[in-house]
Write an enzyme that holds these catalytic residues in place. Structure first.
Site, short mmCIF file in Angstrom:
data_model
loop_
_atom_site.label_atom_id
_atom_site.label_comp_id
_atom_site.label_asym_id
_atom_site.label_seq_id
_atom_site.Cartn_x
_atom_site.Cartn_y
_atom_site.Cartn_z
N GLU A 85 24.60 -12.25 2.87
CA GLU A 85 23.44 -13.06 3.09
C GLU A 85 24.26 -14.29 2.44
N THR A 131 32.95 -18.34 -1.95
CA THR A 131 32.57 -19.71 -1.65
C THR A 131 32.81 -20.47 -2.75
N ASP A 132 32.99 -21.78 -2.45
CA ASP A 132 33.16 -22.75 -3.39
C ASP A 132 31.82 -22.98 -4.48
N GLU A 133 30.81 -22.56 -3.82
CA GLU A 133 29.40 -22.93 -4.31
C GLU A 133 29.06 -22.14 -5.77
N TYR A 156 21.53 -18.01 -3.83
CA TYR A 156 22.78 -17.65 -3.03
C TYR A 156 24.23 -17.57 -4.08
N SER A 159 24.23 -15.00 -6.56
CA SER A 159 24.94 -13.65 -6.12
C SER A 159 26.39 -13.61 -5.70
N LYS A 160 26.78 -14.59 -5.23
CA LYS A 160 28.01 -14.76 -4.79
C LYS A 160 29.14 -14.61 -5.90
N PRO A 211 16.05 -32.71 10.32
CA PRO A 211 15.41 -32.71 9.11
C PRO A 211 16.53 -32.84 8.11
N TYR A 213 17.54 -33.34 4.26
CA TYR A 213 17.20 -33.15 2.99
C TYR A 213 17.36 -34.13 1.99
N ARG A 220 29.57 -32.54 1.13
CA ARG A 220 30.30 -31.22 1.51
C ARG A 220 31.41 -31.56 2.07
N ARG A 287 15.99 -29.96 -0.81
CA ARG A 287 16.04 -28.64 -1.09
C ARG A 287 15.91 -28.43 -2.60
N HIS A 290 19.06 -28.70 -5.19
CA HIS A 290 20.41 -28.91 -4.18
C HIS A 290 21.49 -29.56 -5.03
N TYR A 347 10.81 -25.66 8.27
CA TYR A 347 10.80 -27.02 8.60
C TYR A 347 9.30 -27.41 8.79
P1 NAD Z 1 27.01 -14.90 8.43
O1 NAD Z 1 25.58 -15.08 7.76
O2 NAD Z 1 27.23 -15.78 9.69
O3 NAD Z 1 27.42 -13.64 8.59
C1 NAD Z 1 27.21 -12.61 7.83
C2 NAD Z 1 27.67 -11.19 8.27
O4 NAD Z 1 27.41 -10.15 7.51
C3 NAD Z 1 26.74 -10.91 9.62
O5 NAD Z 1 27.32 -10.46 10.69
C4 NAD Z 1 25.62 -9.82 9.12
O6 NAD Z 1 25.26 -8.93 9.91
C5 NAD Z 1 26.65 -9.11 7.91
N1 NAD Z 1 25.83 -8.50 6.99
C6 NAD Z 1 24.79 -9.10 6.19
N2 NAD Z 1 24.23 -8.22 5.55
C7 NAD Z 1 25.14 -6.92 5.64
C8 NAD Z 1 24.97 -5.63 5.17
N3 NAD Z 1 24.17 -5.26 4.34
N4 NAD Z 1 25.55 -4.82 5.75
C9 NAD Z 1 26.57 -4.71 6.47
N5 NAD Z 1 26.70 -6.33 7.00
C10 NAD Z 1 25.95 -7.30 6.60
O7 NAD Z 1 28.10 -15.68 7.17
P2 NAD Z 1 29.46 -16.23 7.14
O8 NAD Z 1 28.84 -17.75 7.11
O9 NAD Z 1 30.25 -15.83 8.13
O10 NAD Z 1 30.11 -16.10 5.81
C11 NAD Z 1 30.92 -14.93 5.68
C12 NAD Z 1 31.35 -14.73 4.25
O11 NAD Z 1 31.91 -16.08 4.01
C13 NAD Z 1 30.29 -14.71 3.30
O12 NAD Z 1 30.49 -13.90 2.19
C14 NAD Z 1 30.07 -16.21 2.81
O13 NAD Z 1 29.62 -15.92 1.44
C15 NAD Z 1 31.71 -16.49 2.85
N6 NAD Z 1 31.57 -18.05 2.82
C16 NAD Z 1 31.01 -18.72 3.69
C17 NAD Z 1 31.33 -20.20 4.04
C18 NAD Z 1 30.40 -20.89 5.25
O14 NAD Z 1 30.56 -22.10 5.23
N7 NAD Z 1 29.67 -20.35 5.99
C19 NAD Z 1 31.81 -20.84 3.23
C20 NAD Z 1 32.78 -20.10 2.23
C21 NAD Z 1 32.49 -18.57 2.11
P1 TYD Z 2 24.22 -25.85 4.92
O1 TYD Z 2 24.87 -25.92 6.13
O2 TYD Z 2 22.97 -24.94 4.51
O3 TYD Z 2 25.38 -25.39 3.59
P2 TYD Z 2 25.49 -25.39 2.21
O4 TYD Z 2 23.93 -25.46 1.80
O5 TYD Z 2 25.72 -23.98 1.89
O6 TYD Z 2 26.44 -26.43 1.84
O7 TYD Z 2 23.79 -27.24 4.40
C1 TYD Z 2 24.79 -28.26 4.42
C2 TYD Z 2 24.24 -29.71 3.64
O8 TYD Z 2 23.18 -29.99 4.65
C3 TYD Z 2 23.55 -29.31 2.42
O9 TYD Z 2 23.67 -30.36 1.81
C4 TYD Z 2 21.99 -29.18 2.97
C5 TYD Z 2 22.01 -30.16 3.99
N1 TYD Z 2 20.98 -29.61 5.04
C6 TYD Z 2 20.11 -30.67 5.59
O10 TYD Z 2 19.70 -31.70 5.24
N2 TYD Z 2 18.84 -30.22 6.55
C7 TYD Z 2 19.17 -29.01 7.15
O11 TYD Z 2 18.20 -28.83 7.73
C8 TYD Z 2 20.02 -28.20 6.62
C9 TYD Z 2 20.19 -26.57 7.02
C10 TYD Z 2 21.02 -28.46 5.59
#
Ligand code: NAD
Ligand code: TYD
Length: 350
Positions: A85, A131-133, A156, A159-160, A211, A213, A220, A287, A290, A347
């Site tokens: 997630e 993630t870097d978070e 989030y 949990s990571k 929107p 925040y 980022r 958020r 945030h 929203y």
């Molecule tokens: P995403 O939400 O787009 O995709 C997550 C995928 O995992 C989906 O295909 C979903 O169906 C699958 N999934 C979720 N729960 C599951 C379960 N219980 N069993 C099997 N499959 C399940 O996520 P993303 O943005 O592609 O991120 C992928 C990974 O990279 C994550 O671990 C995230 O923490 C990490 N990450 C993401 C970012 C980012 O900017 N998006 C940055 C750094 C790290």
């Molecule tokens: P997001 O794409 O959710 O990534 P993360 O929170 O994991 O960094 O959000 C990126 C930045 O944009 C974050 O500072 C929150 C902000 N944001 C908004 O201002 N409005 C929005 O509707 C969303 C989704 C994010």
């Protein structure tokens, strides 16, 4: 022939990793394990779905028995674990789901790998994508390095962080061969429009409010998703067991500056008067919890594995915007159904 499980391969980053591995390594069999949550979409993988070295299994990583059966059947040599997630806002409204998938799901995969590998770890690898978070929030100065202490703030990131700790604990306790990478914010094609960039591209196109925040001052560090996939490829093949690698683009933007760039590119592409899209900017309630700023120091990855991002941000944004404009059907398909319910809750009640 190696058999590699990629979890979460139908999601945003996972689909790029699957595509890269299926196309680049015909001698690997890639098994995509994904239970297709709202974020998982097989349309993300249309171009590789009939490749002979690719297979999809719909399965939930939270189901320990099912995971073990899949691992027993395929005898994976390696796992690249991306299933999660992944959206902070959803973790604020429903944190428990994040514990199940991100923590328990990861532990189930570690247990399955440990069970089938039976202490014979030669040539095996559990690669955990994080993630870097997990490092928390920076002030105006400094960057996250691999030594930065964990300080997660959102459900989030908590949990990571927990899943990262379990991966390291299995390395230290059982010798399970693993490594972790922690990446900054990704952008590119196939990203679900709950995240900032695809959400705002879609809203600008549809003349809907944007929107922002708080004051839009949060920062980022953005990386093109295909560069993340390339980094995962390098780390998978050349990374040291037990190591952590930070991945980032040295590309920091305040949200508001980034949003203004999106608006200005889209004004041109949509033939709008200059400044028209910016009028859609709407400041909304911030958020909760945030994080102010993320910034990754990716020196280790650059020095040890010779990885650098391939694309400049403006070029990457242009490519990304073009992709979303050319793939209207993809966007329409995923924004029909439950998406509207999520959107209204997130929203309209803000
Ligand atoms: P995403 O939400 O787009 O995709 C997550 C995928 O995992 C989906 O295909 C979903 O169906 C699958 N999934 C979720 N729960 C599951 C379960 N219980 N069993 C099997 N499959 C399940 O996520 P993303 O943005 O592609 O991120 C992928 C990974 O990279 C994550 O671990 C995230 O923490 C990490 N990450 C993401 C970012 C980012 O900017 N998006 C940055 C750094 C790290
Ligand atoms: P997001 O794409 O959710 O990534 P993360 O929170 O994991 O960094 O959000 C990126 C930045 O944009 C974050 O500072 C929150 C902000 N944001 C908004 O201002 N409005 C929005 O509707 C969303 C989704 C994010």
């Amino acid at each position: 022939m190696k058999t590699i499980a990629i979890t979460g391969g139908a999601g945003f980053i996972g689909s790029h990793v699957v595509r890269l591995f299926v196309k680049k390594y015909p001698n690997y069999k890639i098994v995509n394990i994904d239970n297709l949550t709202y974020a998982g979409n097989l349309a993300n993988l249309k171009d590789v779905e009939s490749a002979s070295n690719y297979e999809f299994i719909k399965a939930d990583i939270v189901d320990a028995q099912m995971m073990f059966e899949v691992f027993e059947k395929y005898k994976f040599d390696a796992v690249i674990h991306l299933a999660a997630e992944s959206h902070v806002d959803r973790s604020i409204s429903n944190p428990t789901e994040f514990v199940f998938t991100n923590v328990i799901g990861t532990v189930n995969l570690l247990n399955s790998a440990k069970k089938i590998w039976k202490g014979d770890f030669e040539g095996k690898l559990f690669y955990h994508v994080s993630t870097d978070e997990v490092y928390g929030s920076l002030g105006k100065e400094g960057m996250f390095t691999e030594e930065t202490k964990y300080d997660p703030h959102s459900p989030y990131s908590a949990s990571k962080a927990s899943s990262d700790h379990f991966v390291r604990a299995y390395f230290d306790t059982y010798g399970l061969p693993s490594l972790i990478s922690n990446c900054s914010n990704n952008y590119g094609s196939f990203q679900f429009p709950e995240k900032l960039i695809p959400l705002f591209i879609n809203n600008i196109k549809k003349n809907l409010p944007l929107p922002v925040y708080g004051k839009g001052e949060n920062i980022r560090d953005w990386l093109w998703v295909e560069d993340h996939a390339r980094a995962i490829d390098s780390i998978f093949h050349k990374g040291k067991l037990g190591a952590t690698y930070n991945i980032g683009g040295h590309n920091e933007w305040t949200n508001i500056d980034l949003i203004k760039v999106l608006c200005s590119i889209l004004d041109k592409k949509l033939d709008r008067e200059s400044g028209a899209s910016e009028k859609l900017i709407t400041y909304v309630k911030d958020r909760a919890g945030h994080d102010l700023r993320y910034a990754i120091d990716a020196t280790k990855l650059q020095d040890e594995l010779d990885w650098v991002p391939s694309l400049q941000f403006k070029e990457g944004l242009e490519k990304t915007i073009d992709w979303y404009l050319e793939n209207e059907n993809w966007m329409e398909n995923i924004t029909s159904g439950n998406y509207q319910e999520y959107y209204d809750k997130q929203y309209n009640e803000r």
